[in-house]
Design a protein around this motif. Structure first.
Motif, PDB file in Angstrom:
ATOM      1  N   PRO A   1       0.846  -1.209   0.000  1.00 41.98           N
ATOM      2  CA  PRO A   1       0.000   0.000   0.000  1.00 41.98           C
ATOM      3  C   PRO A   1       0.875   1.251   0.000  1.00 41.98           C
ATOM      4  N   ARG A   2       0.311   2.346  -0.442  1.00 40.66           N
ATOM      5  CA  ARG A   2       1.045   3.613  -0.447  1.00 40.66           C
ATOM      6  C   ARG A   2       1.212   4.097   0.985  1.00 40.66           C
ATOM      7  N   LEU A   3       2.448   4.346   1.377  1.00 43.96           N
ATOM      8  CA  LEU A   3       2.723   4.907   2.697  1.00 43.96           C
ATOM      9  C   LEU A   3       2.478   6.412   2.670  1.00 43.96           C
ATOM     10  N   MET A   4       2.970   7.031   1.608  1.00 40.78           N
ATOM     11  CA  MET A   4       2.858   8.478   1.475  1.00 40.78           C
ATOM     12  C   MET A   4       1.859   8.794   0.374  1.00 40.78           C
ATOM     13  N   ARG A   5       0.826   9.506   0.743  1.00 42.42           N
ATOM     14  CA  ARG A   5      -0.183   9.869  -0.247  1.00 42.42           C
ATOM     15  C   ARG A   5       0.358  10.957  -1.152  1.00 42.42           C
ATOM     16  N   LYS A   6       0.032  10.857  -2.425  1.00 40.17           N
ATOM     17  CA  LYS A   6       0.420  11.910  -3.350  1.00 40.17           C
ATOM     18  C   LYS A   6      -0.508  13.092  -3.126  1.00 40.17           C
ATOM     19  N   THR A   7       0.082  14.262  -3.049  1.00 42.41           N
ATOM     20  CA  THR A   7      -0.702  15.476  -2.834  1.00 42.41           C
ATOM     21  C   THR A   7      -0.999  16.116  -4.179  1.00 42.41           C
ATOM     22  N   ARG A   8      -2.274  16.301  -4.431  1.00 40.25           N
ATOM     23  CA  ARG A   8      -2.661  16.965  -5.682  1.00 40.25           C
ATOM     24  C   ARG A   8      -2.722  18.461  -5.424  1.00 40.25           C
ATOM     25  N   LEU A   9      -1.920  19.204  -6.174  1.00 37.51           N
ATOM     26  CA  LEU A   9      -1.851  20.648  -5.983  1.00 37.51           C
ATOM     27  C   LEU A   9      -2.831  21.361  -6.904  1.00 37.51           C
ATOM     28  N   THR A  10      -3.304  22.508  -6.446  1.00 34.46           N
ATOM     29  CA  THR A  10      -4.158  23.343  -7.291  1.00 34.46           C
ATOM     30  C   THR A  10      -3.307  23.933  -8.410  1.00 34.46           C
ATOM     31  N   TYR A  11      -3.982  24.497  -9.386  1.00 33.33           N
ATOM     32  CA  TYR A  11      -3.291  25.169 -10.494  1.00 33.33           C
ATOM     33  C   TYR A  11      -2.342  26.232  -9.956  1.00 33.33           C
ATOM     34  N   GLU A  12      -2.836  27.061  -9.016  1.00 27.59           N
ATOM     35  CA  GLU A  12      -2.026  28.157  -8.473  1.00 27.59           C
ATOM     36  C   GLU A  12      -0.826  27.631  -7.694  1.00 27.59           C
ATOM     37  N   ALA A  13      -1.009  26.547  -6.926  1.00 23.86           N
ATOM     38  CA  ALA A  13       0.099  25.975  -6.160  1.00 23.86           C
ATOM     39  C   ALA A  13       1.141  25.357  -7.092  1.00 23.86           C
ATOM     40  N   THR A  14       0.674  24.731  -8.172  1.00 24.28           N
ATOM     41  CA  THR A  14       1.596  24.170  -9.169  1.00 24.28           C
ATOM     42  C   THR A  14       2.401  25.292  -9.818  1.00 24.28           C
ATOM     43  N   LEU A  15       1.718  26.365 -10.151  1.00 18.79           N
ATOM     44  CA  LEU A  15       2.380  27.527 -10.738  1.00 18.79           C
ATOM     45  C   LEU A  15       3.420  28.089  -9.766  1.00 18.79           C
ATOM     46  N   LEU A  16       3.063  28.140  -8.490  1.00 19.90           N
ATOM     47  CA  LEU A  16       4.004  28.636  -7.483  1.00 19.90           C
ATOM     48  C   LEU A  16       5.236  27.731  -7.405  1.00 19.90           C
ATOM     49  N   CYS A  17       5.059  26.425  -7.521  1.00 16.57           N
ATOM     50  CA  CYS A  17       6.208  25.502  -7.542  1.00 16.57           C
ATOM     51  C   CYS A  17       7.165  25.853  -8.676  1.00 16.57           C
ATOM     52  N   ILE A  18       6.603  26.139  -9.852  1.00 16.77           N
ATOM     53  CA  ILE A  18       7.422  26.492 -11.011  1.00 16.77           C
ATOM     54  C   ILE A  18       8.177  27.788 -10.748  1.00 16.77           C
ATOM     55  N   VAL A  19       7.459  28.781 -10.224  1.00 17.67           N
ATOM     56  CA  VAL A  19       8.074  30.082  -9.932  1.00 17.67           C
ATOM     57  C   VAL A  19       9.215  29.929  -8.926  1.00 17.67           C
ATOM     58  N   LEU A  20       8.977  29.140  -7.876  1.00 16.67           N
ATOM     59  CA  LEU A  20      10.004  28.959  -6.835  1.00 16.67           C
ATOM     60  C   LEU A  20      11.184  28.147  -7.354  1.00 16.67           C
ATOM     61  N   ARG A  21      10.905  27.131  -8.159  1.00 17.04           N
ATOM     62  CA  ARG A  21      11.987  26.319  -8.722  1.00 17.04           C
ATOM     63  C   ARG A  21      12.873  27.175  -9.611  1.00 17.04           C
ATOM     64  N   GLU A  22      12.260  28.025 -10.431  1.00 22.52           N
ATOM     65  CA  GLU A  22      13.039  28.903 -11.309  1.00 22.52           C
ATOM     66  C   GLU A  22      13.805  29.953 -10.498  1.00 22.52           C
ATOM     67  N   ALA A  23      13.187  30.450  -9.430  1.00 20.65           N
ATOM     68  CA  ALA A  23      13.874  31.420  -8.561  1.00 20.65           C
ATOM     69  C   ALA A  23      15.102  30.775  -7.922  1.00 20.65           C
ATOM     70  N   LEU A  24      14.976  29.508  -7.530  1.00 19.64           N
ATOM     71  CA  LEU A  24      16.100  28.792  -6.922  1.00 19.64           C
ATOM     72  C   LEU A  24      17.211  28.572  -7.950  1.00 19.64           C
ATOM     73  N   ASP A  25      16.844  28.241  -9.179  1.00 14.54           N
ATOM     74  CA  ASP A  25      17.853  28.088 -10.239  1.00 14.54           C
ATOM     75  C   ASP A  25      18.599  29.401 -10.481  1.00 14.54           C
ATOM     76  N   GLU A  26      17.862  30.521 -10.543  1.00 10.71           N
ATOM     77  CA  GLU A  26      18.486  31.840 -10.723  1.00 10.71           C
ATOM     78  C   GLU A  26      19.431  32.151  -9.567  1.00 10.71           C
ATOM     79  N   PHE A  27      18.981  31.857  -8.358  1.00 12.34           N
ATOM     80  CA  PHE A  27      19.772  32.086  -7.146  1.00 12.34           C
ATOM     81  C   PHE A  27      21.077  31.286  -7.200  1.00 12.34           C
ATOM     82  N   ASP A  28      20.988  30.030  -7.632  1.00  7.11           N
ATOM     83  CA  ASP A  28      22.175  29.171  -7.719  1.00  7.11           C
ATOM     84  C   ASP A  28      23.159  29.679  -8.766  1.00  7.11           C
ATOM     85  N   ILE A  29      22.644  30.179  -9.885  1.00 11.87           N
ATOM     86  CA  ILE A  29      23.513  30.709 -10.944  1.00 11.87           C
ATOM     87  C   ILE A  29      24.281  31.924 -10.434  1.00 11.87           C
ATOM     88  N   LYS A  30      23.609  32.779  -9.665  1.00 13.30           N
ATOM     89  CA  LYS A  30      24.273  33.974  -9.113  1.00 13.30           C
ATOM     90  C   LYS A  30      25.292  33.604  -8.042  1.00 13.30           C
TER      91      LYS A  30
END
Length: 197
Positions: A75-104
């Motif tokens: 059985p699944r121990l950890m349930r997959k969390t379904r994110l809203t459209y806005e939360a998914t978009l925020l993940c993308i924004v934060l991931r890209e911000a982290l990539d920019e931060f790492d490049i700098k």
């Protein structure tokens, strides 16, 4: 339960079961690295996998996709969390911000205020008449990512919530890897205005 029967890495195992362990949590991190072979073997016996990303300074437990053809699928121990459209978009924004931060190369930990996060997010929304409602609505995806450990509150400002500060946790790079990032971005292009360069 007698103390002598408890595994010497039990504290690290239990910490991992609560969520990712980070390098900044020095005592757990040191023990995790010291016991990683034993932890990996134990987790493997129960169908789990230990993922350690030393370059980004985090470790987590992963449950591989179940083999449904087996006699007794786990059985699944950890349930997959379904994110809203806005939360998914925020993940993308934060991931890209982290990539920019790492490049700098300005450090290892990225901190952003609520205002900075919202400014990045509003670029992706089509024009709306009531911008203050939009900004208020954007608290929901921020709270969603706080709940699943992608964001961590590092400073609260009672006088001005816009100045609440969050750390973008590096586990986001595992949850939204480069392949997933491109896949989600291509889907989002159908729903948002392209950002002006």
């Amino acid at each position: 339960m007698a103390e002598k029967n408890i595994s010497p890495f039990a504290h690290v195992f239990l910490k991992l079961m609560q969520g990712p362990v980070y390098e900044e949590d020095k005592s757990y991190w040191k023990d995790l690295l010291g016991w990683q072979t034993e932890l990996s073997k134990y987790l493997h016996q129960v169908g789990l996998q230990l993922i350690i990303n030393e370059s980004d300074g985090f470790a987590r437990i992963l449950q591989p996709e179940a083999d449904e053809t087996g006699d007794k699928p786990l059985p699944r121990l950890m349930r997959k969390t379904r994110l809203t459209y806005e939360a998914t978009l925020l993940c993308i924004v934060l991931r890209e911000a982290l990539d920019e931060f790492d490049i700098k190369g300005n450090g290892t930990r990225l901190f952003m205020t609520q205002k900075e996060i919202k400014e990045r997010l509003t670029l992706f929304f089509k024009e709306r008449n009531n911008k203050s409602k939009l900004l208020k609505d954007l608290n929901k995806p921020i709270n969603s990512l706080l709940n699943i450990g992608i964001l961590k509150t590092t400073r609260e400002d009672a006088a001005n919530k816009e100045m609440h500060q969050y750390e973008v946790k590096r586990v986001i790079k595992a949850l939204v890897n480069n392949e997933k990032l491109e896949e989600i971005k291509s889907k989002l292009k159908l729903h948002v205005n392209p950002v002006q360069q």
